[in-house]
Design an enzyme around this catalytic site. Sequence first.
Site, mmCIF file in Angstrom:
data_model
loop_
_atom_site.group_PDB
_atom_site.id
_atom_site.type_symbol
_atom_site.label_atom_id
_atom_site.label_comp_id
_atom_site.label_asym_id
_atom_site.label_seq_id
_atom_site.Cartn_x
_atom_site.Cartn_y
_atom_site.Cartn_z
ATOM 1 N N LEU A 29 10.109 -22.523 4.099
ATOM 2 C CA LEU A 29 8.843 -23.308 3.558
ATOM 3 C C LEU A 29 8.267 -23.995 4.831
ATOM 4 C CD1 LEU A 29 9.518 -24.303 -0.024
ATOM 5 C CD2 LEU A 29 8.618 -22.175 0.522
ATOM 6 N N HIS A 33 3.049 -23.014 3.094
ATOM 7 C CA HIS A 33 3.592 -23.015 1.584
ATOM 8 C C HIS A 33 3.422 -24.342 0.745
ATOM 9 C CE1 HIS A 33 6.282 -20.232 4.021
ATOM 10 N NE2 HIS A 33 5.913 -19.592 2.930
ATOM 11 N N ASP A 152 -2.803 -14.446 4.293
ATOM 12 C CA ASP A 152 -2.417 -12.875 3.853
ATOM 13 C C ASP A 152 -3.590 -12.421 3.020
ATOM 14 O OD1 ASP A 152 0.412 -12.540 4.614
ATOM 15 O OD2 ASP A 152 0.247 -14.662 3.800
ATOM 16 N N GLN A 155 -3.399 -9.042 0.993
ATOM 17 C CA GLN A 155 -2.747 -9.567 -0.216
ATOM 18 C C GLN A 155 -3.332 -10.270 -1.425
ATOM 19 O OE1 GLN A 155 1.672 -11.043 0.024
ATOM 20 N NE2 GLN A 155 0.683 -12.965 -0.302
ATOM 21 N N MET A 186 0.245 -20.979 10.530
ATOM 22 C CA MET A 186 1.813 -21.096 10.292
ATOM 23 C C MET A 186 2.195 -19.858 9.535
ATOM 24 S SD MET A 186 2.625 -25.069 9.295
ATOM 25 C CE MET A 186 2.312 -26.232 10.510
ATOM 26 N N SER A 187 3.555 -19.726 9.937
ATOM 27 C CA SER A 187 4.228 -18.485 9.215
ATOM 28 C C SER A 187 5.590 -18.671 9.469
ATOM 29 C CB SER A 187 3.794 -17.026 9.878
ATOM 30 O OG SER A 187 4.444 -16.039 9.749
ATOM 31 N N SER A 188 6.311 -17.949 8.369
ATOM 32 C CA SER A 188 7.974 -17.934 8.658
ATOM 33 C C SER A 188 8.121 -17.258 9.776
ATOM 34 C CB SER A 188 8.340 -17.515 7.094
ATOM 35 O OG SER A 188 8.224 -18.350 6.384
HETATM 36 P P1 AMP Z 1 5.600 -15.885 2.261
HETATM 37 O O1 AMP Z 1 6.558 -16.748 2.053
HETATM 38 O O2 AMP Z 1 5.290 -15.662 3.683
HETATM 39 O O3 AMP Z 1 5.651 -14.793 1.461
HETATM 40 O O4 AMP Z 1 4.098 -16.417 1.716
HETATM 41 C C1 AMP Z 1 3.838 -17.238 0.584
HETATM 42 C C2 AMP Z 1 2.462 -17.637 0.127
HETATM 43 O O5 AMP Z 1 2.348 -18.757 1.143
HETATM 44 C C3 AMP Z 1 1.444 -16.573 0.420
HETATM 45 O O6 AMP Z 1 0.629 -16.601 -0.314
HETATM 46 C C4 AMP Z 1 1.141 -16.818 1.808
HETATM 47 O O7 AMP Z 1 -0.252 -16.354 1.951
HETATM 48 C C5 AMP Z 1 1.201 -18.447 1.972
HETATM 49 N N1 AMP Z 1 1.151 -18.656 3.180
HETATM 50 C C6 AMP Z 1 1.797 -18.331 4.376
HETATM 51 N N2 AMP Z 1 1.595 -19.178 5.300
HETATM 52 C C7 AMP Z 1 0.340 -19.791 5.204
HETATM 53 C C8 AMP Z 1 -0.280 -20.764 5.821
HETATM 54 N N3 AMP Z 1 -0.221 -20.878 7.051
HETATM 55 N N4 AMP Z 1 -1.307 -21.273 5.294
HETATM 56 C C9 AMP Z 1 -1.498 -21.140 3.964
HETATM 57 N N5 AMP Z 1 -0.955 -20.155 3.006
HETATM 58 C C10 AMP Z 1 0.153 -19.525 3.686
#
Ligand code: AMP
Length: 280
Positions: A29, A33, A152, A155, A186-188
């Site tokens: 997270l 998230h 996303d 999605q 931000m992204s994992s």
């Molecule tokens: P994930 O764990 O990457 O599948 O993401 C879970 C949820 O968090 C998804 O709805 C993503 O679109 C959202 N999410 C991921 N990164 C961000 C971000 N930087 N800003 C807002 N929501 C995000």
Amino acid sequence: MIHIARTQKDLDQYLKAKTIGLSPTMGNLHQGHLELLRRSLEENELSIISIFVNPTQFAANEDLSSYPRTWEEDVAKITKLSQQYQKDVIIFFPENDEVIYPHGKQTTYSHQRLRAQLEGEVRPTHFDGVTTVCKRLFEMTKATNAYFGKKDYQQLTIIKEMVIDLNLRVNIHSIEIFREASGLAMSSRNNYLSDSDKKVALTLRKTLLQLASTLKQQGLSACREQRDKAIKNKQFNYISIRDALTMDEISSFEQDVVILGNFQVGSTRLLDNIVVEHTA
Ligand code: AMP
């Protein structure tokens, strides 16, 4: 307080609240998230955050086994937020894949129109995995509200349409993209990037901002021309200019538009987008 649910039976004991907010995640997270969970805490009696690295949305050649798993850090972040709001949060952390998929991949849901476009072009099974897991999660958690990030965008569009098509009783809420101070979304998967990779990755954000400004000031043709030049940089997998609601291709700028990009740094595919509102 936080509670951890590892099976449907565990979950069921908590599902008596009037409003239930679900934030589906794959863990590891970050602030983006946590924004989903924050909104859920503000708007619901009970919040559930799921942490499930969903195997059906990964292709055989993708990073399922190496995807970052940071359970202890995730729990600490959720606990802090739960304390801040003084509200219960359920962490739904399925003990195995069978909790979500009792018969493996037997029953799947597909969004026909968008499943094979953009992200789906290189990841042909990805969105079937996403729609299927989300439908299962909505039903397992009896969610009233579910929170998804605009990062996303494809999605999000697919999920919104699925909910209408299947008449699911859940309201979908979209959360603005949370960015690092540099502007990088931000992204994992940013964990895979070095500092210098991150600087290169900013090309994506910068290009989308330039295209948005051109679209507003000079119109669609000029924006397309600029896109065609930008995409000569082979690190772009695509840049696409689409209707912000339906994600259809557009022939004129007469509605809100989303410009979506995917940019490759090493083996990491990075997503970002920008919505340009149409003002009459
Ligand atoms: P994930 O764990 O990457 O599948 O993401 C879970 C949820 O968090 C998804 O709805 C993503 O679109 C959202 N999410 C991921 N990164 C961000 C971000 N930087 N800003 C807002 N929501 C995000």
